[in-house]
Design a protein around this motif. Structure first.
Motif, PDB file in Angstrom:
ATOM      1  N   GLN A 188       0.823  -1.204   0.000  1.00 12.97           N
ATOM      2  CA  GLN A 188       0.000   0.000   0.000  1.00 12.97           C
ATOM      3  C   GLN A 188       0.864   1.265   0.000  1.00 12.97           C
ATOM      4  O   GLN A 188       0.540   2.256  -0.670  1.00 12.97           O
ATOM      5  N   PHE A 218      -5.151   0.174  -1.966  1.00 18.49           N
ATOM      6  CA  PHE A 218      -4.974   1.198  -2.982  1.00 18.49           C
ATOM      7  C   PHE A 218      -4.164   0.696  -4.172  1.00 18.49           C
ATOM      8  O   PHE A 218      -3.773   1.490  -5.024  1.00 18.49           O
ATOM      9  N   PHE A 226      -4.396   6.940  -9.868  1.00 18.16           N
ATOM     10  CA  PHE A 226      -4.867   6.437  -8.589  1.00 18.16           C
ATOM     11  C   PHE A 226      -6.092   5.569  -8.814  1.00 18.16           C
ATOM     12  O   PHE A 226      -6.791   5.698  -9.822  1.00 18.16           O
ATOM     13  N   ARG A 227      -6.336   4.670  -7.867  1.00 21.65           N
ATOM     14  CA  ARG A 227      -7.508   3.803  -7.968  1.00 21.65           C
ATOM     15  C   ARG A 227      -8.786   4.630  -7.838  1.00 21.65           C
ATOM     16  O   ARG A 227      -8.905   5.451  -6.933  1.00 21.65           O
ATOM     17  N   ARG A 232     -11.687   2.729  -3.830  1.00 19.03           N
ATOM     18  CA  ARG A 232     -10.937   1.937  -2.875  1.00 19.03           C
ATOM     19  C   ARG A 232     -11.763   0.715  -2.492  1.00 19.03           C
ATOM     20  O   ARG A 232     -12.985   0.696  -2.646  1.00 19.03           O
ATOM     21  N   VAL A 250     -11.840   9.914  -3.600  1.00 18.25           N
ATOM     22  CA  VAL A 250     -11.198   8.819  -2.879  1.00 18.25           C
ATOM     23  C   VAL A 250     -11.323   9.011  -1.367  1.00 18.25           C
ATOM     24  O   VAL A 250     -11.437   8.047  -0.603  1.00 18.25           O
ATOM     25  N   MET A 296      -9.313   9.994   1.201  1.00 15.44           N
ATOM     26  CA  MET A 296      -8.369   9.316   2.081  1.00 15.44           C
ATOM     27  C   MET A 296      -8.500   9.796   3.522  1.00 15.44           C
ATOM     28  O   MET A 296      -8.258   9.047   4.461  1.00 15.44           O
TER      29      MET A 296
END
Length: 614
Positions: free
Chosen positions: A287, A513, A540-541, A544, A580, A582
């Protein structure tokens, strides 16, 4: 810092080369023994810590500042002072640097609020042993290193450089034909680096560092070539800037050539969580690979200058990668990167489906691991580490018993500087550690232009800054009383705290991720662009996902699912605050982790209020 020992002299590359295959096989056997001893070992808690590398400077009577090359003597004073027990002090590659870390690891999530205090105490301890006229700064790169006048070394301890056995071997890795007399004299006086721009006096006198510098060059078969892109504006005259360099071998158009490694190896802060067990370490390792570019490069970029020139990049990652590149011309088509480069493979069951980069793997190592019952992803990771040759072998450690020693594996691993590194327990009581590496040291220092009579090159213009005065007739010169000493450890503590909190969140919620490994390599380049924080989009994904408990899935013989892996290009703001979210992952995971101080940490940690407002 690397694997330091003093068991005999370090071997010359010509002595190491015939033994490479045997040394790698013994290193693989040593890893297998460590795996069998500690694979099942579990710790009760997640331990963590940080490493900060500090740069030493000194002022002369005229107020001019240069590097202080007395780190060896200062380190001796620190080790002799019992009041410095709060920190562990170690040498670093350069003679003007020292590395400090907490003497004991942190173990409670609430300890994140202690990071800044500990960093301040370390700084105060080091400052107390500097002496008059010397100062401590936190810079990722010293702006003028590699330009004359060069700092003087007054230390009685000399650098030990390995010499070839028997008949001297011709040093074919450098060419004096295109050098000026001054450059030729400097190169001839530098047996380790053969640098045209900086003295070997800059290298710390521990035998490892001189041996590493020389053996990189000798294995490569030629000098390292470090090319950094120049920042161009309407007042930049690139032909005049490059006048002293354009005839040197290996200089590329639009770049500035500068000193190998001794300029590049500068202060960095990194966090090294010690995972509770091997499976946690593998999952966390994967990750953090994904987060290395947006987190540690784009957010902490602090290297816009090299050798007195403004660069068209804000990070030093590629510069360091070139400075330790030991690949031969033939190997450059096989190895996609230098030893200092992106992490090559994922090692967990969740991440291994995303390994889409063809990286060299030592097949003998993989077979050794398979015979020992080690699973394929971990075997390939060890094979990727041992695909590199050992560069520093000490005479007293050439022949080892794999049943009792681990130095060969530790030596090769310590000379593999990837964005994230998984470290193996070396003895009973150690943990499986994950080292998050590329963060650049933060500082509050502002540099102001001052005229310098000893520089013949024309002016470079500073990038526009609304509060910093800059005379277009001046360049980044030998700094003359132009430092606003506003040093703070706040930002460094905040970044380390966020890595720890994010690591805990990842392990608590099993959030994944992972994206294709090739995309992480693309991100690593994009994140180094000038002002990447505001101008670049990173892969980026898009969604998630949280994996089920891996142990339960394994017990039921159900393969771990590969959830939605669609990737998109996102800005840093979108990654941290957008779709996302985070921050939402971080907050929910910390509050659910069972730590009664979780909410206090988020409320009091500087990072919780500062880093999300970019």
């Amino acid at each position: 810092m690397g694997f330091l020992t003093t068991l005999g002299r370090p071997l010359h590359w010509r002595e190491i080369e015939p033994q490479v295959a045997r040394l790698k096989q013994e290193a693989a056997d040593q890893f297998v023994r460590l795996y069998n001893l500690y694979a099942a070992e579990a710790k009760e808690q997640l331990l963590f810590g940080d490493e900060c590398e500090y740069m030493l400077v000194e002022f002369n009577e005229s107020g001019e500042v240069s590097l202080c090359l007395d780190a060896y003597e200062i380190l001796e004073k620190l080790h002799a002072d019992p009041s410095t027990s709060i920190a562990d002090w170690s040498p670093e590659y350069a003679r003007y640097m020292l590395e400090g870390s907490p003497s004991t690891p942190y173990g409670s999530l609430a300890d994140v609020i202690l990071f800044e205090r500990n960093m301040r105490l370390r700084r105060e301890q080091l400052r107390a042993h500097l002496g008059p006229g010397r100062h401590l700064v936190s810079l990722a790169v010293y702006p003028r290193l590699g330009r004359p006048p060069h700092p003087l070394c007054r230390s009685p301890v000399t650098l030990e450089v390995p010499q070839p056995p028997g008949t001297p071997i011709p040093d074919e890795s450098w060419n004096v034909a295109a050098l000026t007399p001054a450059q030729r004299a400097l190169a001839q006086a530098n047996p380790a680096s053969r640098s045209y721009f900086a003295s070997d006096d800059l290298i710390y006198p521990h035998p490892r560092f001189g041996a590493l510098t020389r053996n990189i060059r000798l294995r490569r078969g030629r000098k390292v070539a470090v090319n950094t892109p120049l920042y161009m504006d309407t007042n930049t005259n690139p032909s005049a800037i490059l006048q002293e360099e354009r005839e040197l071998p290996g200089v590329l158009p639009g770049t500035s050539r500068w000193t190998p490694r001794s300029s590049a190896w500068a202060a960095v802060g990194c966090s090294a969580p010690c995972s509770a067990n091997l499976e946690e370490a593998r999952f966390l390792y994967d990750q953090l690979i994904v987060l290395a570019a947006p987190w540690s490069l784009a957010l902490t970029a602090a290297s816009p200058y090299f050798r007195g020139c403004l660069a068209d990049t804000d990070c030093r990652f590629n510069t360091i990668a070139q400075s330790v590149d030991d690949r031969t011309p033939a190997e450059e088509a096989v190895f996609p990167s230098s030893r200092y480069g992106p992490s090559p493979v994922y090692v967990s069951a969740e991440g291994s489906p995303f390994n889409d980069v063809q990286v060299p793997i030592d097949q003998n190592t993989v077979e050794t691991c398979r015979r020992a019952g080690i699973d394929e992803p971990l075997a390939r990771y060890v094979g990727s580490v041992l695909a590199r040759d050992p560069l520093v072998i000490y005479e007293g450690l050439v022949n080892q018993d794999p049943a009792t020693h681990t130095a060969h594996f530790q030596t090769i691993l310590s000379a593999s500087w990837t964005t994230v590194r998984m470290k193996v327990p070396a003895r009973a009581g150690d943990s499986w550690r994950v080292e998050f590496r590329p963060m650049e040291m933060q500082t509050g220092v502002l540099f102001f232009g001052r005229p310098t009579h000893n520089i013949s090159n024309p002016t470079l213009i500073k990038k526009s800054h609304p509060t910093t005065p800059w005379n277009p007739n001046h360049r980044l010169g030998w700094i003359r009383c132009g430092i606003d000493c506003n040093l703070t450890d706040f930002e460094n503590a905040a970044f380390v705290a966020m890595v720890v909190l994010l690591s805990r969140a990842i392990l608590s919620s099993r959030v994944n991720f992972c994206i294709p490994m090739s995309q992480t390599h693309i991100n690593l380049q994009r994140a180094q662009a000038r002002d990447a924080l505001h101008t670049q989009k990173l892969v980026f994904r898009q969604y998630r996902c949280n994996y089920p408990d891996r142990k339960a899935a394994a017990a039921a013989a159900v393969p771990v699912p590969c959830c939605h892996s669609a990737v998109v290009d996102l800005t840093l703001d979108e990654i941290f605050n957008g779709a996302v979210r985070m921050y939402a992952v971080l907050r929910s995971a910390v509050l659910l982790c069972g730590c009664q101080y979780g909410s206090v940490c988020l409320a009091r940690c500087p990072a919780a209020t500062r880093l999300w407002s970019i």
